[in-house]
Design a protein around this motif. Structure first.
Motif, PDB file in Angstrom:
ATOM      1  N   GLU A   1      44.692   9.817 -44.241  1.00 46.10           N
ATOM      2  CA  GLU A   1      43.908   8.930 -45.111  1.00 46.10           C
ATOM      3  C   GLU A   1      42.739   9.633 -45.778  1.00 46.10           C
ATOM      4  OE1 GLU A   1      42.057   8.824 -41.053  1.00 46.10           O
ATOM      5  OE2 GLU A   1      44.097   8.760 -41.856  1.00 46.10           O
ATOM      6  N   ALA A   2      42.317  10.797 -45.251  1.00 47.85           N
ATOM      7  CA  ALA A   2      41.137  11.473 -45.791  1.00 47.85           C
ATOM      8  C   ALA A   2      41.415  12.227 -47.083  1.00 47.85           C
ATOM      9  CB  ALA A   2      40.568  12.442 -44.748  1.00 47.85           C
ATOM     10  N   VAL A   3      42.678  12.434 -47.422  1.00 43.16           N
ATOM     11  CA  VAL A   3      42.998  13.232 -48.603  1.00 43.16           C
ATOM     12  C   VAL A   3      42.869  12.421 -49.895  1.00 43.16           C
ATOM     13  CG1 VAL A   3      45.496  12.807 -48.752  1.00 43.16           C
ATOM     14  CG2 VAL A   3      44.579  15.064 -49.354  1.00 43.16           C
ATOM     15  N   PHE A   4      42.837  11.087 -49.790  1.00 43.74           N
ATOM     16  CA  PHE A   4      42.654  10.216 -50.951  1.00 43.74           C
ATOM     17  C   PHE A   4      41.493   9.253 -50.678  1.00 43.74           C
ATOM     18  CE2 PHE A   4      47.305  11.119 -51.184  1.00 43.74           C
ATOM     19  CZ  PHE A   4      47.280  11.840 -52.368  1.00 43.74           C
TER      20      PHE A   4
ATOM     21  N   LEU B   1      46.116  29.175 -34.813  1.00 40.88           N
ATOM     22  CA  LEU B   1      44.776  29.316 -34.249  1.00 40.88           C
ATOM     23  C   LEU B   1      44.864  29.373 -32.730  1.00 40.88           C
ATOM     24  CD1 LEU B   1      42.785  26.726 -36.410  1.00 40.88           C
ATOM     25  CD2 LEU B   1      42.677  29.216 -36.600  1.00 40.88           C
ATOM     26  N   GLY B   2      43.956  30.124 -32.135  1.00 44.81           N
ATOM     27  CA  GLY B   2      43.910  30.233 -30.689  1.00 44.81           C
ATOM     28  C   GLY B   2      43.132  29.090 -30.060  1.00 44.81           C
ATOM     29  N   ALA B   3      43.323  28.892 -28.766  1.00 44.60           N
ATOM     30  CA  ALA B   3      42.622  27.841 -28.030  1.00 44.60           C
ATOM     31  C   ALA B   3      41.112  28.012 -28.184  1.00 44.60           C
ATOM     32  CB  ALA B   3      43.012  27.883 -26.557  1.00 44.60           C
ATOM     33  N   GLY B   4      40.423  26.896 -28.415  1.00 43.57           N
ATOM     34  CA  GLY B   4      38.977  26.906 -28.569  1.00 43.57           C
ATOM     35  C   GLY B   4      38.501  27.018 -30.002  1.00 43.57           C
ATOM     36  N   LYS B   5      39.374  27.373 -30.920  1.00 43.38           N
ATOM     37  CA  LYS B   5      38.985  27.505 -32.325  1.00 43.38           C
ATOM     38  C   LYS B   5      38.879  26.134 -32.986  1.00 43.38           C
ATOM     39  CE  LYS B   5      38.976  32.037 -32.596  1.00 43.38           C
ATOM     40  NZ  LYS B   5      37.735  32.800 -32.918  1.00 43.38           N
ATOM     41  N   THR B   6      37.906  25.975 -33.866  1.00 44.61           N
ATOM     42  CA  THR B   6      37.737  24.739 -34.619  1.00 44.61           C
ATOM     43  C   THR B   6      38.683  24.738 -35.817  1.00 44.61           C
ATOM     44  OG1 THR B   6      35.424  24.498 -33.957  1.00 44.61           O
ATOM     45  CG2 THR B   6      36.128  23.325 -35.938  1.00 44.61           C
ATOM     46  N   VAL B   7      39.437  23.671 -35.953  1.00 43.20           N
ATOM     47  CA  VAL B   7      40.360  23.535 -37.094  1.00 43.20           C
ATOM     48  C   VAL B   7      39.589  23.000 -38.295  1.00 43.20           C
ATOM     49  CG1 VAL B   7      42.534  22.534 -37.898  1.00 43.20           C
ATOM     50  CG2 VAL B   7      42.237  23.074 -35.463  1.00 43.20           C
ATOM     51  N   VAL B   8      39.016  21.814 -38.150  1.00 46.64           N
ATOM     52  CA  VAL B   8      38.121  21.247 -39.158  1.00 46.64           C
ATOM     53  C   VAL B   8      37.036  20.471 -38.426  1.00 46.64           C
ATOM     54  CG1 VAL B   8      39.834  21.066 -41.010  1.00 46.64           C
ATOM     55  CG2 VAL B   8      39.530  19.160 -39.434  1.00 46.64           C
ATOM     56  N   LYS B   9      35.909  20.264 -39.103  1.00 46.62           N
ATOM     57  CA  LYS B   9      34.809  19.504 -38.530  1.00 46.62           C
ATOM     58  C   LYS B   9      34.558  18.239 -39.348  1.00 46.62           C
ATOM     59  CE  LYS B   9      31.134  21.366 -36.875  1.00 46.62           C
ATOM     60  NZ  LYS B   9      31.334  21.037 -35.454  1.00 46.62           N
ATOM     61  N   SER B  10      33.987  17.255 -38.693  1.00 45.48           N
ATOM     62  CA  SER B  10      33.595  16.027 -39.382  1.00 45.48           C
ATOM     63  C   SER B  10      32.664  16.369 -40.542  1.00 45.48           C
ATOM     64  CB  SER B  10      32.882  15.094 -38.388  1.00 45.48           C
ATOM     65  OG  SER B  10      32.409  13.939 -39.033  1.00 45.48           O
ATOM     66  N   GLY B  11      32.980  15.811 -41.709  1.00 43.13           N
ATOM     67  CA  GLY B  11      32.200  16.095 -42.906  1.00 43.13           C
ATOM     68  C   GLY B  11      32.813  17.144 -43.806  1.00 43.13           C
ATOM     69  N   ASP B  12      33.770  17.936 -43.273  1.00 43.00           N
ATOM     70  CA  ASP B  12      34.455  18.917 -44.117  1.00 43.00           C
ATOM     71  C   ASP B  12      35.296  18.198 -45.172  1.00 43.00           C
ATOM     72  OD1 ASP B  12      33.397  20.945 -42.610  1.00 43.00           O
ATOM     73  OD2 ASP B  12      35.269  21.487 -41.597  1.00 43.00           O
ATOM     74  N   ALA B  13      35.326  18.753 -46.367  1.00 41.48           N
ATOM     75  CA  ALA B  13      36.156  18.189 -47.434  1.00 41.48           C
ATOM     76  C   ALA B  13      37.634  18.354 -47.078  1.00 41.48           C
ATOM     77  CB  ALA B  13      35.852  18.864 -48.761  1.00 41.48           C
TER      78      ALA B  13
ATOM     79  N   THR C   1      36.493  12.759 -40.673  1.00 39.83           N
ATOM     80  CA  THR C   1      35.512  12.007 -39.890  1.00 39.83           C
ATOM     81  C   THR C   1      35.599  12.345 -38.400  1.00 39.83           C
ATOM     82  OG1 THR C   1      37.046  10.127 -39.751  1.00 39.83           O
ATOM     83  CG2 THR C   1      35.408  10.096 -41.528  1.00 39.83           C
ATOM     84  N   HIS C   2      36.392  13.349 -38.040  1.00 42.51           N
ATOM     85  CA  HIS C   2      36.508  13.808 -36.656  1.00 42.51           C
ATOM     86  C   HIS C   2      36.394  15.330 -36.626  1.00 42.51           C
ATOM     87  CE1 HIS C   2      38.211   9.813 -36.031  1.00 42.51           C
ATOM     88  NE2 HIS C   2      39.221  10.109 -36.815  1.00 42.51           N
ATOM     89  N   ASP C   3      35.977  15.848 -35.473  1.00 41.18           N
ATOM     90  CA  ASP C   3      36.114  17.273 -35.196  1.00 41.18           C
ATOM     91  C   ASP C   3      37.477  17.502 -34.548  1.00 41.18           C
ATOM     92  OD1 ASP C   3      33.500  17.574 -36.045  1.00 41.18           O
ATOM     93  OD2 ASP C   3      32.671  17.823 -34.034  1.00 41.18           O
ATOM     94  N   PHE C   4      38.215  18.483 -35.037  1.00 36.74           N
ATOM     95  CA  PHE C   4      39.496  18.856 -34.440  1.00 36.74           C
ATOM     96  C   PHE C   4      39.383  20.281 -33.919  1.00 36.74           C
ATOM     97  CE2 PHE C   4      40.613  15.555 -37.488  1.00 36.74           C
ATOM     98  CZ  PHE C   4      41.539  14.778 -36.786  1.00 36.74           C
ATOM     99  N   ILE C   5      39.598  20.444 -32.620  1.00 36.84           N
ATOM    100  CA  ILE C   5      39.438  21.738 -31.957  1.00 36.84           C
ATOM    101  C   ILE C   5      40.721  22.053 -31.202  1.00 36.84           C
ATOM    102  CG2 ILE C   5      38.074  23.049 -30.274  1.00 36.84           C
ATOM    103  CD1 ILE C   5      35.867  20.780 -30.872  1.00 36.84           C
ATOM    104  N   ALA C   6      41.199  23.283 -31.328  1.00 44.84           N
ATOM    105  CA  ALA C   6      42.430  23.677 -30.647  1.00 44.84           C
ATOM    106  C   ALA C   6      42.208  23.672 -29.137  1.00 44.84           C
ATOM    107  CB  ALA C   6      42.873  25.055 -31.119  1.00 44.84           C
ATOM    108  N   GLN C   7      42.999  22.886 -28.442  1.00 52.14           N
ATOM    109  CA  GLN C   7      42.928  22.855 -26.973  1.00 52.14           C
ATOM    110  C   GLN C   7      43.836  23.938 -26.383  1.00 52.14           C
ATOM    111  OE1 GLN C   7      44.178  19.146 -25.124  1.00 52.14           O
ATOM    112  NE2 GLN C   7      42.561  19.357 -23.620  1.00 52.14           N
TER     113      GLN C   7
END
Length: 225
Positions: free
Chosen positions: A88-91, A38-50, A98-104
């Motif tokens: 821990e979120a996979v089980f 992913l390029g800089a600025g792209k969202t990887v996953v957002k809080s609440g995503d499965a 529970t976090h937003d992860f964004i490519a820096q």
């Protein structure tokens, strides 16, 4: 990705450490890996995503943003490779991020689906023990927090609040929080909180701007507690 290169990447992560070369060859040859760029600025996953798969960050850095339940404040921090996004979120009861992860920066991930992860825990004892150690360590740390002695001063309460609301206890952090909300969180007056924060800024521990507390190096706060 070549097998030897994949070995090197996997061994960066605690889940695979201690596994024999033969085991790693089996893992590399029989596990369905995904590869994501992913390029800089792209969202990887957002809080609440499965959380249906694990993301292993192998190159680059991420912004990690976490919000209070009522969105009354948030904290932004940085994560660099190698890093696993919320193992821990996979089980468990709540299988969502529970976090937003964004490519820096530009980032690369190896991904493993949950079904493959379960198979790895069944087939490889070392992998299973590494997984158990991760969850046990997290649980022990959280349980010990209940037995910490009360913070002896308002400055200590503020530092404890800041350090307990991050995912990694070091590095650069930015809290977006109003002074009135922070005063509620530490059970003191806005005036007293403002006074202490300004003294911390004078010491070079933090930098204040409207609605924000920037912490250049969180570890420096830990040494002042």
């Amino acid at each position: 990705m070549a097998v030897l290169q994949l070995f090197d990447k996997l061994l960066q992560f605690p889940l695979f450490q201690g596994m024999s070369r033969d085991d790693l060859e089996i893992v590399a040859g029989h596990t369905r890996f995904g590869f994501v760029k992913l390029g800089a600025g792209k969202t990887v996953v957002k809080s609440g995503d499965a959380c249906h798969q694990l993301h292993f960050l192998i190159n680059g850095s991420l912004k990690v943003r976490t919000y209070a339940d009522d969105y009354g404040y948030s904290v932004e921090e940085q994560m660099v490779a190698p890093h696993i996004l919320q193992l821990e979120a996979v089980f468990g009861y709540y299988q969502r991020y529970t976090h937003d992860f964004i490519a820096q920066t530009d980032v690369n991930f190896i991904t493993i689906d949950k079904e493959e992860l379960v198979r790895l825990t069944e087939d490889f004892l070392v992998f299973r023990l590494n997984m158990m150690n991760h969850f046990a360590t997290q649980t022990q740390k959280q349980m010990r927090l209940l037995w910490n002695r009360p913070a002896p001063s308002l400055e200590n309460r503020i530092i404890r609040f800041l350090t307990q609301h991050v995912t990694y206890p070091a590095g650069h952090k930015v809290f977006s929080i109003l002074m009135t909300r922070l005063a509620e969180e530490v059970n003191d007056s806005r005036l007293n909180v403002s006074r202490v924060l300004n003294e911390m800024q004078h010491q070079g521990l933090i930098s204040l701007s409207r609605g924000k507390i920037e912490i250049p190096q969180l570890e420096r706060l830990l040494y002042t507690k």
